[in-house]
Design a protein around this motif. Structure first.
Motif, PDB file in Angstrom:
ATOM      1  N   MET A 151       1.210  -1.131   0.213  1.00  0.00           N
ATOM      2  CA  MET A 151      -0.061   0.065   0.061  1.00  0.00           C
ATOM      3  C   MET A 151       0.501   1.657   0.267  1.00  0.00           C
ATOM      4  SD  MET A 151      -3.397   1.060   2.983  1.00  0.00           S
ATOM      5  CE  MET A 151      -2.550   2.154   3.729  1.00  0.00           C
ATOM      6  N   MET A 152       2.341   1.065   0.851  1.00  0.00           N
ATOM      7  CA  MET A 152       2.392   1.949   1.110  1.00  0.00           C
ATOM      8  C   MET A 152       3.723   2.679  -0.892  1.00  0.00           C
ATOM      9  SD  MET A 152       4.961   1.801   4.209  1.00  0.00           S
ATOM     10  CE  MET A 152       5.636   3.417   4.241  1.00  0.00           C
ATOM     11  N   GLU A 157       2.536  25.209  -4.342  1.00  0.00           N
ATOM     12  CA  GLU A 157       3.602  24.887  -3.775  1.00  0.00           C
ATOM     13  C   GLU A 157       4.990  23.667  -4.958  1.00  0.00           C
ATOM     14  OE1 GLU A 157       1.167  24.798  -2.359  1.00  0.00           O
ATOM     15  OE2 GLU A 157       1.836  22.995   0.182  1.00  0.00           O
ATOM     16  N   HIS A 186      -4.601   3.442  -4.252  1.00  0.00           N
ATOM     17  CA  HIS A 186      -4.506   3.825  -3.112  1.00  0.00           C
ATOM     18  C   HIS A 186      -5.809   3.804  -2.172  1.00  0.00           C
ATOM     19  CE1 HIS A 186      -0.914   5.751  -0.990  1.00  0.00           C
ATOM     20  NE2 HIS A 186      -1.628   5.244  -0.138  1.00  0.00           N
ATOM     21  N   LEU A 231      -6.646   1.630   1.066  1.00  0.00           N
ATOM     22  CA  LEU A 231      -6.931   2.068   2.243  1.00  0.00           C
ATOM     23  C   LEU A 231      -7.990   0.855   2.681  1.00  0.00           C
ATOM     24  CD1 LEU A 231      -6.387   6.146   2.873  1.00  0.00           C
ATOM     25  CD2 LEU A 231      -5.204   3.751   4.394  1.00  0.00           C
ATOM     26  N   ARG A 237      -7.567  21.185   0.137  1.00  0.00           N
ATOM     27  CA  ARG A 237      -6.496  21.428   1.168  1.00  0.00           C
ATOM     28  C   ARG A 237      -6.290  20.353   2.811  1.00  0.00           C
ATOM     29  NH1 ARG A 237      -0.738  23.719   1.060  1.00  0.00           N
ATOM     30  NH2 ARG A 237      -1.796  24.929  -0.534  1.00  0.00           N
ATOM     31  N   ARG A 283      -8.409  18.333   2.912  1.00  0.00           N
ATOM     32  CA  ARG A 283      -8.983  17.168   2.969  1.00  0.00           C
ATOM     33  C   ARG A 283      -7.752  16.788   2.524  1.00  0.00           C
ATOM     34  NH1 ARG A 283     -13.251  16.432  -1.217  1.00  0.00           N
ATOM     35  NH2 ARG A 283     -13.364  14.941   0.043  1.00  0.00           N
ATOM     36  N   ARG A 284      -6.533  16.857   1.416  1.00  0.00           N
ATOM     37  CA  ARG A 284      -5.466  16.222   1.415  1.00  0.00           C
ATOM     38  C   ARG A 284      -4.642  15.835   2.269  1.00  0.00           C
ATOM     39  NH1 ARG A 284      -6.278  20.024  -3.099  1.00  0.00           N
ATOM     40  NH2 ARG A 284      -4.419  21.261  -2.189  1.00  0.00           N
ATOM     41  N   HIS A 309      -5.651  16.033   5.426  1.00  0.00           N
ATOM     42  CA  HIS A 309      -6.213  14.345   5.721  1.00  0.00           C
ATOM     43  C   HIS A 309      -6.023  12.347   5.310  1.00  0.00           C
ATOM     44  CE1 HIS A 309      -9.922  13.824   9.020  1.00  0.00           C
ATOM     45  NE2 HIS A 309      -9.162  12.840   9.054  1.00  0.00           N
ATOM     46  N   LEU A 310      -6.456  13.108   4.272  1.00  0.00           N
ATOM     47  CA  LEU A 310      -5.718  11.572   3.557  1.00  0.00           C
ATOM     48  C   LEU A 310      -4.451  11.049   3.720  1.00  0.00           C
ATOM     49  CD1 LEU A 310      -7.148   9.733   1.142  1.00  0.00           C
ATOM     50  CD2 LEU A 310      -7.451  11.164  -0.713  1.00  0.00           C
ATOM     51  N   GLU A 354      -3.015   7.609   4.725  1.00  0.00           N
ATOM     52  CA  GLU A 354      -2.130   6.643   4.379  1.00  0.00           C
ATOM     53  C   GLU A 354      -0.834   6.540   4.756  1.00  0.00           C
ATOM     54  OE1 GLU A 354      -3.874   9.267  -0.181  1.00  0.00           O
ATOM     55  OE2 GLU A 354      -1.681   9.746   0.235  1.00  0.00           O
ATOM     56  N   ASN A 355      -0.289   7.435   5.936  1.00  0.00           N
ATOM     57  CA  ASN A 355       0.938   7.165   6.068  1.00  0.00           C
ATOM     58  C   ASN A 355       0.753   6.529   7.613  1.00  0.00           C
ATOM     59  OD1 ASN A 355       3.291   7.929   4.688  1.00  0.00           O
ATOM     60  ND2 ASN A 355       1.505   9.641   3.794  1.00  0.00           N
ATOM     61  N   ALA A 371       3.540  22.035   7.373  1.00  0.00           N
ATOM     62  CA  ALA A 371       3.748  22.107   6.023  1.00  0.00           C
ATOM     63  C   ALA A 371       2.956  22.104   4.996  1.00  0.00           C
ATOM     64  CB  ALA A 371       5.191  21.590   5.732  1.00  0.00           C
ATOM     65  N   TYR A 372       1.786  21.331   5.601  1.00  0.00           N
ATOM     66  CA  TYR A 372       1.142  21.494   4.471  1.00  0.00           C
ATOM     67  C   TYR A 372      -0.560  22.593   5.018  1.00  0.00           C
ATOM     68  CZ  TYR A 372      -1.145  18.457   0.606  1.00  0.00           C
ATOM     69  OH  TYR A 372      -1.814  18.014  -0.428  1.00  0.00           O
ATOM     70  N   PRO A 405       0.545  27.083   4.020  1.00  0.00           N
ATOM     71  CA  PRO A 405       1.682  26.293   3.446  1.00  0.00           C
ATOM     72  C   PRO A 405       3.426  26.550   3.815  1.00  0.00           C
ATOM     73  CG  PRO A 405       0.571  26.513   1.781  1.00  0.00           C
ATOM     74  CD  PRO A 405       0.490  27.926   2.196  1.00  0.00           C
ATOM     75  N   LEU A 406       4.533  25.927   3.962  1.00  0.00           N
ATOM     76  CA  LEU A 406       5.568  26.091   3.790  1.00  0.00           C
ATOM     77  C   LEU A 406       5.801  25.447   2.555  1.00  0.00           C
ATOM     78  CD1 LEU A 406       6.468  24.218   7.354  1.00  0.00           C
ATOM     79  CD2 LEU A 406       6.318  26.697   6.776  1.00  0.00           C
ATOM     80  N   GLN A 442       8.507  24.118  -0.422  1.00  0.00           N
ATOM     81  CA  GLN A 442       8.957  22.425  -1.058  1.00  0.00           C
ATOM     82  C   GLN A 442       9.762  22.965  -0.925  1.00  0.00           C
ATOM     83  OE1 GLN A 442       7.317  20.120  -0.494  1.00  0.00           O
ATOM     84  NE2 GLN A 442       5.987  19.516  -2.046  1.00  0.00           N
ATOM     85  N   ARG A 453       7.287  19.970   2.977  1.00  0.00           N
ATOM     86  CA  ARG A 453       6.353  18.896   2.960  1.00  0.00           C
ATOM     87  C   ARG A 453       6.443  17.532   2.640  1.00  0.00           C
ATOM     88  NH1 ARG A 453       2.450  19.753  -0.874  1.00  0.00           N
ATOM     89  NH2 ARG A 453       2.593  17.689  -1.426  1.00  0.00           N
ATOM     90  N   TRP A 478       7.267  14.315   4.608  1.00  0.00           N
ATOM     91  CA  TRP A 478       6.845  13.049   4.505  1.00  0.00           C
ATOM     92  C   TRP A 478       7.834  12.420   4.360  1.00  0.00           C
ATOM     93  CZ3 TRP A 478       8.079  10.161  -0.365  1.00  0.00           C
ATOM     94  CH2 TRP A 478       6.878   8.963   0.387  1.00  0.00           C
ATOM     95  N   TYR A 516       7.315   8.498   6.274  1.00  0.00           N
ATOM     96  CA  TYR A 516       7.826   6.642   5.377  1.00  0.00           C
ATOM     97  C   TYR A 516       8.942   6.054   5.844  1.00  0.00           C
ATOM     98  CZ  TYR A 516       6.888   4.485   0.854  1.00  0.00           C
ATOM     99  OH  TYR A 516       6.592   3.993  -0.245  1.00  0.00           O
TER     100      TYR A 516
END
Lengths: 159, 159, 159
Positions: A31-32, A52, A80, A84, B75, B77-78, B80-81, B85-86, B124-125, B128-129, B131, B134, B138, B142
């Motif tokens: 998944m990762m 950004e 993805h 989940l 933003r 919501r992304r 949160h997703l 995922e992580n 960062a998200y 936002p800061l 790139q 972020r 991440w 990971y």
């Protein structure tokens, strides 16, 4: 007391639990993998979601055109999300199933079929293979999880 | 038998497990924070997804204009997703890693870096800061999860 | 040593753990239900996300018109994502809470209210019921998870 200890030993210090650990880790790593694949398609297709992220591609209006959706990126993202939706139930129900003390061979059958089905699902989604490849691989993983849930409820049911 | 008991004791009744419990709870609470933040932006930006959510803002056509997407809401919501995922892999792999009996100091290092990286990722998200803030935060989370997965597979591998 | 064993027994081989197993399995099965409901709406509304899913509906341009979003499909998908966002924290924090050795009656109260709230949330989302039905059922599940997180941090806090 020694009966309780045997029970505890049966619950955790056994091969079923470590089989669960192995397959869960494999399926979570799979998944990762979707994250770097998404990044790969975002970069090669130049399709980003955040202003950004496009800063290095140009300034102002010239960068704005890279804030767009791309069919390949959206396809990986759907894969993805489907992971989940299906791996989270496997994570929870699989752990409880492993602690229910099933036969090792039965448990391995469940874990292996689920893991194989999810790997096939990813190939079916990303290549993409014609239907019903993706539908079937999804259904197999789903059925394995239902089967484990049934075992857990039969053993644990406590309402 | 007393050997098995020591093993069980080592597996669960130890500091590594409670360190895992602490950091997992913190990082899940952080993820849960994304829901009220989404609600805050939906209300202040008047951007909703469901007709029934706009009923208090007016009737008929006048309420319909609030059924729209807003960059700030999307933003959050992304973010949160990305948490889902992580943090789901951390939840599963982290638990199995904690039960593998790692050194407390090594385990704490993993849990602390992951938790810090995910908190940084959220800032960062949302700010936002620029790139690669972020992207780097991440990548650190990971890498920590991959490191724990490697330890689990080394100890548990049972195919 | 027998003290440690009692502790282990208290941790796992108890009714609270099996109550957690029961309600977690139920709530994960409920979440899994969202997949066939999505498929049902995709098929009846003829609204698909992947070109390969529309192959049986016609060739070329005539199939392309089924690659579209539909309000009913999107509604189920939002409900599914909301489940993920809320059931993942319950899965992790609930397990840790169950291992903290709470009173059985208190634990059952938490698990039952959470499960009931998430089932109500699904009905409120899919029917849909007028607000604040969905908002309130979301908030009740959220509050139960916060309450369990507080118990875990009070007992486990290890920074």
């Amino acid at each position: 007391r020694s009966g309780e200890m045997a029970k505890l030993t049966q619950l955790i210090d056994n091969e079923v639990f470590w089989a669960y650990a192995t397959y869960t880790t494999i399926v979570l790593l799979k998944m990762m993998l979707m994250s770097p694949i998404t990044a790969y398609f975002r970069i090669t297709r130049k399709a980003f979601a955040n202003p950004e992220d496009t800063a290095s591609l140009g300034k102002g209006e010239s960068a704005k055109k890279f804030l767009r959706t791309d069919p390949d990126v959206e396809r990986v993202r759907r894969g993805h999300l489907n992971d989940l939706e299906n791996i989270v139930p496997f994570l929870g129900i699989g752990l409880l199933y492993a602690l229910c003390g099933p036969e090792l061979s039965t448990a391995l059958l469940h874990f292996r079929i689920f893991t194989g089905a999810r790997i096939l699902h990813t190939f079916a989604y990303l290549i993409p293979l014609p239907q019903p490849s993706r539908g079937l691989s999804w259904a197999v993983g789903y059925a394995v999880t239902i089967s484990m849930a049934y075992q857990v409820l039969k053993m644990a049911l406590y309402l």
